[in-house]
Enzyme design. Structure first.
Site, PDB file in Angstrom:
ATOM      1  N   GLU A 167      -1.296  -5.342   8.621  1.00 55.03           N
ATOM      2  CA  GLU A 167      -0.584  -4.691   9.718  1.00 55.03           C
ATOM      3  C   GLU A 167      -1.327  -4.932  11.022  1.00 55.03           C
ATOM      4  O   GLU A 167      -2.546  -4.855  11.061  1.00 55.03           O
ATOM      5  CB  GLU A 167      -0.483  -3.183   9.462  1.00 55.03           C
ATOM      6  CG  GLU A 167       0.345  -2.847   8.240  1.00 55.03           C
ATOM      7  CD  GLU A 167       0.501  -1.354   8.004  1.00 55.03           C
ATOM      8  OE1 GLU A 167       0.162  -0.543   8.886  1.00 55.03           O
ATOM      9  OE2 GLU A 167       0.973  -0.993   6.902  1.00 55.03           O
TER      10      GLU A 167
ATOM     11  N   ASP B 280      -0.812  -6.254  -0.106  1.00 54.50           N
ATOM     12  CA  ASP B 280      -1.223  -5.598   1.137  1.00 54.50           C
ATOM     13  C   ASP B 280      -2.736  -5.494   1.261  1.00 54.50           C
ATOM     14  O   ASP B 280      -3.427  -5.146   0.291  1.00 54.50           O
ATOM     15  CB  ASP B 280      -0.669  -4.160   1.155  1.00 54.50           C
ATOM     16  CG  ASP B 280       0.427  -3.989   2.183  1.00 54.50           C
ATOM     17  OD1 ASP B 280       0.453  -4.735   3.177  1.00 54.50           O
ATOM     18  OD2 ASP B 280       1.275  -3.098   1.973  1.00 54.50           O
TER      19      ASP B 280
ATOM     20  N   LYS C 197      -0.951  -9.499   3.169  1.00 54.35           N
ATOM     21  CA  LYS C 197      -0.205  -8.945   4.314  1.00 54.35           C
ATOM     22  C   LYS C 197      -1.118  -7.978   5.061  1.00 54.35           C
ATOM     23  O   LYS C 197      -1.788  -7.164   4.423  1.00 54.35           O
ATOM     24  CB  LYS C 197       1.058  -8.219   3.826  1.00 54.35           C
ATOM     25  CG  LYS C 197       1.781  -7.463   4.944  1.00 54.35           C
ATOM     26  CD  LYS C 197       3.196  -7.099   4.561  1.00 54.35           C
ATOM     27  CE  LYS C 197       3.339  -5.803   3.783  1.00 54.35           C
ATOM     28  NZ  LYS C 197       2.892  -4.606   4.512  1.00 54.35           N
TER      29      LYS C 197
ATOM     30  N   ASP D  43       0.841  -1.200   0.000  1.00 58.03           N
ATOM     31  CA  ASP D  43       0.000   0.000   0.000  1.00 58.03           C
ATOM     32  C   ASP D  43       0.879   1.255   0.000  1.00 58.03           C
ATOM     33  O   ASP D  43       0.374   2.380  -0.052  1.00 58.03           O
ATOM     34  CB  ASP D  43      -1.020  -0.003   1.148  1.00 58.03           C
ATOM     35  CG  ASP D  43      -0.378  -0.061   2.519  1.00 58.03           C
ATOM     36  OD1 ASP D  43       0.861  -0.142   2.603  1.00 58.03           O
ATOM     37  OD2 ASP D  43      -1.125  -0.030   3.521  1.00 58.03           O
ATOM     38  N   SER D  44       2.213   1.047   0.007  1.00 51.79           N
ATOM     39  CA  SER D  44       3.126   2.168  -0.246  1.00 51.79           C
ATOM     40  C   SER D  44       2.823   2.792  -1.605  1.00 51.79           C
ATOM     41  O   SER D  44       3.279   3.903  -1.898  1.00 51.79           O
ATOM     42  CB  SER D  44       4.591   1.689  -0.200  1.00 51.79           C
ATOM     43  OG  SER D  44       4.775   0.559  -1.029  1.00 51.79           O
TER      44      SER D  44
ATOM     45  N   GLU E 268       9.112  -3.961  10.585  1.00 54.86           N
ATOM     46  CA  GLU E 268       9.563  -2.681  10.017  1.00 54.86           C
ATOM     47  C   GLU E 268      10.122  -1.768  11.111  1.00 54.86           C
ATOM     48  O   GLU E 268       9.480  -1.565  12.152  1.00 54.86           O
ATOM     49  CB  GLU E 268       8.376  -1.993   9.306  1.00 54.86           C
ATOM     50  CG  GLU E 268       8.752  -0.627   8.731  1.00 54.86           C
ATOM     51  CD  GLU E 268       7.773  -0.115   7.692  1.00 54.86           C
ATOM     52  OE1 GLU E 268       6.812  -0.826   7.354  1.00 54.86           O
ATOM     53  OE2 GLU E 268       7.988   1.019   7.207  1.00 54.86           O
TER      54      GLU E 268
END
Ligand code: KIV
Length: 276
Positions: free
Chosen positions: A126, A95, A124, A56-57, A193
């Site tokens: 978070e 993501d 993925k 999602d960067s 991270e």
């Protein structure tokens, strides 16, 4: 029809969850990069990257936002589809955007979309201990999951900025505990991270599943960077862990190959890319 059986005989067969686990067991560092379109995905795949993340960067490096918060499931699917068409060997992780997994049902619906519409092989998400139920639910439906710990960019407004995590001993211990709990809930990979080297090492030692780091020091099982940082495209001040591999390369393909080589040889990350 049985393409996967044919692929087993190839010199470099496509990467899957078993080969990632084997790489950890055999001590071979896992080289990972992000990609967001078909052209770069081909280049990254041909450079020997083991795992490609449609992160999602993309909200920051493609769409121009300051954070990843505005990225939607549809955005991620659009980019993931393009990347999936180009990959031949690398494993494709995608993501789950901000608030796309706020309940087990929503998480499953969106993970299924990422796999069926976006071609994801793993999703993925978070989150620490609060996501255990979600990870369990996805894993219970045979959806491969990567749990993202440490700095969680989707929580930037709650954390108060992009900061190193786990410097405080209690926070570090909690992170290690969360990582174990997420593994036990069914996570196949943990991504860590922006943490001190020592926390990276302890998380790696505590888990059977591979630990991929970004700013988590040299002693994790693999390294990931945002492609545009590796290619020196991202403007402005860079996080400490970033290395511009384009600075000494004659082409984007050579820069990606240099990243993969540096990860495999463990020359990246160097001390100047690490946190203590
Ligand atoms: O979105 C992303 O690119 C990521 C990486 C920073 C690991 O999560």
């Amino acid at each position: 029809m049985y393409k996967q059986l044919e692929e087993r005989g190839m010199e470099r067969p496509p990467v899957n969850v078993s080969s990632l686990a084997r790489m950890k067991a055999e001590g071979e560092p896992i080289a990972c990069l992000t990609a967001y379109d078909a052209s770069f995905a081909r280049l990254v795949d041909e450079a020997g990257t083991d795992l490609v993340l449609v992160g999602d960067s993309l909200g920051m490096v493609i769409q121009g936002y300051d954070t990843t918060v505005p990225v939607t499931v549809d955005d991620v699917i659009y980019h993931s589809r393009a990347v999936a068409r180009s990959l031949r060997r690398a494993f494709l992780m995608v993501d789950m955007p901000f608030m796309s997994f706020s309940s087990a049902t929503q998480a499953l619906d969106n993970a299924v979309r990422l796999m069926q519409e976006g071609g994801a092989m793993m999703v993925k998400l978070e989150g620490g201990a609060s996501q255990i139920r979600i990870v369990e639910h996805l894993a219970g439906h045979d959806i491969p999951v990567c749990a993202h710990l440490g700095l969680r960019p989707q929580s930037v407004h709650k954390i108060g900025g992009f900061k190193v995590q786990g410097r405080d001993a209690a926070q570090a211990q909690q992170m290690i505990k969360d990582a174990r709990a997420l593994q036990d809930a069914g996570a196949d990979i943990v991504l860590l991270e922006c943490v001190p080297n020592e926390v990276g090492r302890q998380v790696r030692d505590s888990l059977e599943v591979p630990v991929i780091g970004i700013g988590a020091g040299p002693e994790v099982d693999g390294q990931i960077l945002v492609l545009y940082d590796v290619l020196g495209i991202t403007p402005g001040r860079m996080p400490r862990f970033v290395k511009d591999f384009m600075a000494e390369a004659h082409s984007p393909a050579a820069a990606c190959a240099a990243f993969v080589k540096a990860v495999k040889e463990r020359s990246y990350p160097a001390p100047e890319h690490c946190f203590s």
